[in-house]
Design an enzyme around this catalytic site. Structure first.
Site, short mmCIF file in Angstrom:
data_model
loop_
_atom_site.label_atom_id
_atom_site.label_comp_id
_atom_site.label_asym_id
_atom_site.label_seq_id
_atom_site.Cartn_x
_atom_site.Cartn_y
_atom_site.Cartn_z
N GLU A 46 -0.89 10.26 -20.35
CA GLU A 46 -0.51 11.41 -19.53
C GLU A 46 0.76 12.03 -20.12
O GLU A 46 1.64 11.33 -20.62
CB GLU A 46 -0.22 10.99 -18.09
N ASN A 358 -8.21 13.96 -10.23
CA ASN A 358 -7.35 12.79 -10.34
C ASN A 358 -6.85 12.41 -8.96
O ASN A 358 -6.23 13.24 -8.30
CB ASN A 358 -6.14 13.05 -11.23
N GLU A 359 -7.14 11.21 -8.54
CA GLU A 359 -6.65 10.70 -7.26
C GLU A 359 -6.92 11.66 -6.12
O GLU A 359 -6.12 11.80 -5.20
CB GLU A 359 -5.15 10.37 -7.35
O1 AHR Z 1 0.74 7.17 -13.83
C1 AHR Z 1 1.61 7.97 -13.10
C2 AHR Z 1 0.95 8.75 -11.99
O2 AHR Z 1 0.47 7.89 -11.02
C3 AHR Z 1 -0.26 9.55 -12.38
O3 AHR Z 1 0.08 10.81 -12.77
C4 AHR Z 1 -1.04 9.64 -11.10
O4 AHR Z 1 -2.41 9.75 -11.34
C5 AHR Z 1 -0.61 8.46 -10.32
O5 AHR Z 1 -0.24 8.80 -9.04
#
Ligand code: AHR
Length: 799
Positions: A46, A358-359
């Site tokens: 990321e 994502n999430e």
């Molecule tokens: O890994 C850090 C963060 O944790 C990521 O961006 C997210 O997907 C999670 O909340």
């Protein structure tokens, strides 16, 4: 003694000491269980913590295109004559003053009247290495500017290390380049551009890059090698929260990250800095290929942290999902495939994995998932669509079914140790599991050995169940030591050096010793002694408005520990998660209708107690959260009444829902709630009715020894991985069962240190790192003392 009684006896003793009974790991060599997923261990890259700009993307100039602010952010201007001026020039709607291109509308304007200098220190100093080549580039245009520019590399103290000149600046934008070779090294150097004369000068895309990059593909060599050292079999990118953005204006949009770097629009990254987008989709795909890792692209699903795209406006999101596959894999005569080819990669990248969101979760996600997935599968049936799910018990989509489901875990070492067996119980018929983000984030310092041991125990469980868990990646991967937005991070670096956490070596040891076929293991082990559970109490909401009153905490002997007073304020309550709290009519109200909002009170030292209160729902989707044993702000140990869209009542801990049953909370009705807490045992009463009577921590406690075993088909090696999660050494016998008295030699690779709190650092990068030693075994067994807080990989080769 059979295994069950032995466990029970060990729990009663519940103490680990050097006198503890030896443990035993029995490996069934004769009956292989299942092939180990070849993609099991990967990385999650990321753009967080300045892992790209200021990190693996080796642009040395910070704010190279002057888009970061309306001022000269990260530039120092000095007018030697006192009469020259510098400012940011921003093109208006008529394109005046002329920008470099329509996507890059800011530039630096120097109104020169005599000598001036500009300096840039990059990302906390530029790393100049004696004799190495650096390419300086700049786009420039003048307006009656006749001077030349001198470009110098300077040491931190200001000594000239290299210099060159740029002349012939015309009145149209032109690119100029120089090759500079420093005469000595400095890891904290800077760039200086100086000029003289009169007229107006415009500069843009001021760039300084090392000539040598990993595999000649433009990335910082040592950091790329640190990733390569993990031998990842897949790479998830580019986020994380960066994919979602706080709002849609700040989500990572891959179409803005492709093409020439001067048309990629820099963007304020959710992790607190401007991203140049120099590391874009193409660069991620190329890095995956160079690492031998399957690319796994995560795309926004029409949900940012704060906003949701209306369903009838989702077509652009669907199109982006289709186009990204065309960019990665499409023929060179397709629109996006042609762009990939123009960037230097006519052959497809073979993208096979896409994560949708994502999430994300809840009804909004369940509605948007099919839009993207149906379209992707119709056009590209070979793409495996990965769903977000089960972050703390949330359910994944049912239609269309995901190929793979992504779970994320950030917890304490002990929580990971408890999870070590969770996949033994997962369905073998549902979607496969991708543990896309996991790391010990509590009680971990800046990444200590104990954290690595917790992860190793969990990873042993994932390997044992890699017929279900097909992919897993630690998170986050990289951190610039000068910009830590998250802790801990696997690889820590500054401008010239890097070191791995002990967790880095755990990842490496698993991936270098993955094996091909899993061998069943049986573990007989003592258990860890658990510290008594303790922590604060709290109330909270999840997408709901609610109010709470008459909150009382009493000790087991009846002593009052706490009585709420909301007559005039909620002072003393710690508010977390950005809710909208106020007091009204003697009650504490929360009106924000956001996820994960809570208010905490009391003492972290509280252990056994009884909590009583009244709660009333005022609106929104769910019910109430009643928290207890909260030690860290982010802890999620609670009674969730009306969770999962007001359908369930459950005790939840970091490990998800523990005891759950259907329930529904009515609005505008006061409920009487009571929780009796004794150790990890909780009894919950709703309007006087007992609804939960459970241990929220597994009643069996935490095993001291965790293990998994595999065979490497090529070498024939038996690979046994053993984690000693206790603080003491443990005598352990590894029994190679099902084969005749195997004997032979091998190697033990051991990761441990004198203290579980030990960490590596930039000055002591290898303090906690694996050591190897020879091993001999006869009679079908190996007996070893596994040090406290250790992870050992045994590679055994029979004669
Ligand atoms: O890994 C850090 C963060 O944790 C990521 O961006 C997210 O997907 C999670 O909340």
């Amino acid at each position: 003694m059979n295994l069950k009684t032995y466990f029970a006896a060990a729990v009663l003793a519940s103490v680990i000491s050097t006198n503890a009974q030896p443990a035993k790991v029995t490996v069934d060599v004769a009956h292989p269980a299942h092939p180990i997923s070849p993609t099991l261990w990967g990385i999650f890259f990321e753009d967080i913590n300045m892992s790209t700009d200021g990190g693996i993307y080796p642009e040395m100039v910070r704010n190279r295109s002057f888009e970061d602010a309306g001022t000269l952010e990260n530039w120092k201007f000095a007018s030697t004559s006192g009469a020259s001026e510098a400012s940011i020039s921003s093109a208006d709607v008529h394109g005046q003053p002329a920008p470099l291109n329509p996507f890059n509308r800011n530039s630096l304007r120097v109104k020169a009247d005599g000598a001036f200098t500009l300096q840039n220190e990059g990302y906390w100093g530029m790393n100049f290495v004696k004799g190495d080549g650096y390419t300086f580039k700049v786009a420039a245009r003048g307006d009656r500017f006749a001077g030349k520019l001198t470009v110098r590399l300077l040491s931190n103290a200001g000594e000239e290390l290299a210099s060159g000149e740029i002349s012939g600046i015309g009145n149209r934008w032109n690119s100029h380049a120089l090759r500079l070779t420093p005469k000595s090294s400095d890891a904290r150097g800077k760039l200086e551009i100086s000029g003289d004369g009169s007229g107006t000068l415009f500069l843009d895309m001021v760039s300084l890059m090392p000539e040598t990059t990993w595999k000649d593909h433009g990335l910082r060599v040592d950091l790329a090698k640190s990733l390569d050292g993990l031998h990842p079999k897949f790479m998830r990118f580019p986020g994380g929260c960066w994919v979602e953005g706080d709002d849609f204006a700040h989500m990572n949009h891959w179409k803005n990250t492709v093409g020439d770097i001067d048309v990629r629009m820099p963007l304020l990254n959710i992790w607190g800095y401007n991203a140049t987008q120099g590391m874009g989709l193409y660069e991620y795909l190329q890095l995956s290929e160079d690492l031998g890792a399957e690319p796994l692209f995560c795309i926004n699903v029409g949900m940012s942290h704060k906003e949701t795209v209306p369903l009838d406006r989702m077509s652009q999101w669907v199109q982006d999902a289709l186009d990204v596959v065309e960019y990665a894999n499409g023929p060179t005569n397709s629109t996006w495939g042609a762009m990939r080819a123009a960037a230097g990669h006519p052959a497809p990248f073979n993208l096979k994995y896409m994560e949708i969101g994502n999430e994300n979760g809840g009804p909004d996600y369940l509605e948007r998932w099919p839009l993207l997935v149906d379209a992707i599968r119709a056009r590209y049936p070979y793409i495996q669509c990965i769903a977000n799910s089960d972050l703390h018990g949330r359910l994944g989509p049912k239609g269309p079914l995901p190929s793979i489901v992504d779970e994320h875990y950030y917890e304490s070492p002990e929580a990971f140790m408890r999870r070590a067996d969770q996949y033994d119980r997962y369905s073998r018929t549902g979607p496969k599991i991708f543990v896309g983000e996991y790391a010990v984030t509590k009680k971990c310092g800046l990444g200590n050995l104990r954290a690595a041991i917790g992860e190793a125990a969990f990873m042993a469980g994932m390997e044992r169940n890699s017929d279900v868990v097909v992919m897993a990646s630690y998170a986050p991967l990289l951190v610039n030591l000068n910009h830590r937005a998250w802790n801990p991070d696997l690889i820590n670096f500054d401008s010239s050096r890097w070191y791995g956490l002990p967790s880095y070596y755990v990842q490496q040891m698993f991936s270098e010793n993955r094996g091909d076929v899993e061998l069943p293991v049986q573990v007989e082990t003592p258990f860890l002694r658990l510290a008594p559970s303790n922590g604060m109490i709290g109330v909270g909401t999840w997408n709901t408005k609610a109010e709470f009153k008459d909150i009382k905490v009493t000790a087991p002997d009846g002593t009052a520990l706490f009585t709420s007073d909301f007559s005039s304020s909620a002072d003393g309550w710690k508010k977390l998660g950005g809710g909208d709290w106020s007091v009204k009519d003697g009650a504490l109200q929360e009106n924000a209708e956001k996820e994960f909002v809570r208010a905490l009170a009391g003492d972290k030292a509280w252990t056994d107690c009884t909590l009583t209160l009244k709660a009333r729902k005022m609106g929104g989707r769910e019910g109430f959260l009643i928290l207890f044993h909260i030690k860290e702000d982010e802890d999620r140990i609670w009674w969730n009444i009306g969770g999962w869209g007001n359908t369930q009542d459950a005790i939840e801990s970091g490990s998800g829902a523990i005891d759950s049953q259907p329930s529904r909370i009515e609005s505008n009705r006061w409920y009487d709630l009571k929780i009796q807490i004794a150790g990890a045992h909780v009894k919950c009463y709703l309007d006087g009715q007992l609804v939960h009577d459970v241990d929220y921590e597994s009643s069996a406690g935490i095993k001291a020894i965790h293990a998994c075993a595999a065979r490497d088909e090529k070498s024939g090696d038996l690979i046994v991985k053993v984690v000693n999660a206790s603080a003491e050494p443990l005598e352990t016998t590894i029994e190679l069962a099902g084969a005749q008295n195997l004997s032979g030699t091998g190697q033990a690779t051991v990761l441990t240190s004198g203290n579980g709190m030990d960490e590596n650092s930039i000055d002591e990068p290898m303090k906690v790192s694996p050591k190897t030693e020879a091993v001999k075994f006869t009679g079908g067994s190996v007996r070893r003392s596994f040090p406290g807080n250790s992870f050992t990989v045994l590679r055994l080769r029979a004669n």
